[in-house]
Design an enzyme around this catalytic site. Sequence first.
Site, PDB file in Angstrom:
ATOM      1  CE1 TYR A 178       0.788 -67.910  62.611  1.00 24.74           C
ATOM      2  CE2 TYR A 178      -1.222 -67.590  61.006  1.00 24.74           C
ATOM      3  CZ  TYR A 178       0.091 -67.179  61.378  1.00 24.74           C
ATOM      4  OH  TYR A 178       0.470 -65.980  61.313  1.00 24.74           O
ATOM      5  CG  ASN A 180      -4.812 -69.664  60.113  1.00 27.03           C
ATOM      6  OD1 ASN A 180      -4.234 -70.446  61.018  1.00 27.03           O
ATOM      7  ND2 ASN A 180      -4.171 -69.167  59.049  1.00 27.03           N
ATOM      8  CE  LYS A 181      -3.605 -74.417  60.875  1.00 24.62           C
ATOM      9  NZ  LYS A 181      -2.873 -73.367  60.625  1.00 24.62           N
ATOM     10  CG  HIS A 182     -11.540 -75.028  63.499  1.00 29.76           C
ATOM     11  ND1 HIS A 182     -11.133 -74.072  62.557  1.00 29.76           N
ATOM     12  CD2 HIS A 182     -12.553 -75.783  62.932  1.00 29.76           C
ATOM     13  CE1 HIS A 182     -12.046 -74.499  61.348  1.00 29.76           C
ATOM     14  NE2 HIS A 182     -12.851 -75.440  61.746  1.00 29.76           N
TER      15      HIS A 182
END
Length: 376
Positions: A178, A180-182
Amino acid sequence: MIPVNTPLLDGNEKKYLLECIETQWISSEGPFVKRFEDQFAATVGRKHGIACANGSGALDIAVAAAGIGPGDEVILPTFTIISPAASIVRAGGVPVLVDSDPNTWNMRVQAIEQKITSKTKAILVVHIYGLPVEMDAILALAERHNLIVIEDAAEMHGQTHRDRPCGSFGLISTFSFYPNKHVTCGEGGMVVCDDDRIAERCRKLRNLCFEPERRFVHHELGWNYRMTNMQAAVGLAQLEKLPQHVQRKREMGLRYQQRLADASEIQLPLTRNDAAENIYWVFGIVISDAVALTPEDLAAGLAKRKIGTRPFFWPMHQQPIFESMGLFQGQSFPVAERLARRGLYLPSGLGIKNNEIDEVCDAVKSILSGASRIDG
């Protein structure tokens, strides 16, 4: 506006996407999918990677491939996103909940053994917000009771547990991509494992359980959880910069820690636990019970200053959908309940600038300074 998440797309994303368009390989049959699977699996120390449409789909596949079925009990934290519990319920399994540690916010490992019964089949570990669960204790417990371990490492890209990559533990692990992930693909997920048979099972479940003998004749039900070549292209470009992303996240976390250190009205996340330094997937705070200010109040005050926030997870045992199904009746998990009602996280995307972090911190402290105290 300072959004709660701003992704960082400053690598080879555009180059690889243009290659998809120029070659016309845009579907799940394109070559970037296999490249992304192989390189991601290698990064987390696994033999196989199975790319899929999203992290929730990865959990559905993992739970099914692990053989969770009707009546099987699976132990997991109550403080998590709904996806792990939903996958268990859809498989016919029974989610069995444990409370959180008040300091790490992860599942309380010491509470697991008392929940084990003759029907327990698995422990589903979920690493929360930036610090890993104590995996050595989990694995020892699982071996002692002959249980499967499923590891939800959706928030742990680049994190380790005593120098071993998160995502490398247990029978099978899952990730989310998603925004907002690294590592992000916009949407996407990955199942990783070491067992050849399990990997092949996951690939079949991801692809509607097509049969090699006759494609459109089905003997069982799977999902269309395929990842496109374009998603994988973005994911591969992101993966190339994972070390820099981890470094930047830790720099952001340290800046938040320093700027908010004198805000006695809030609990800050631990900088590390016994297994690892915090990776700060998000920067969460918990408001003291002594302050007559709710996370909703703080979020509203920050929104007026054009600063985005997001509330903490809501506990599984208090989810209306599960209550309507008669699950978890009479159960209470006070730490998770407090985290849900007193916590929120601040803008944490890789694209945030240092001056924006400073602006957020100044706004948080300004709002907190005007809050009345319950203890007088």
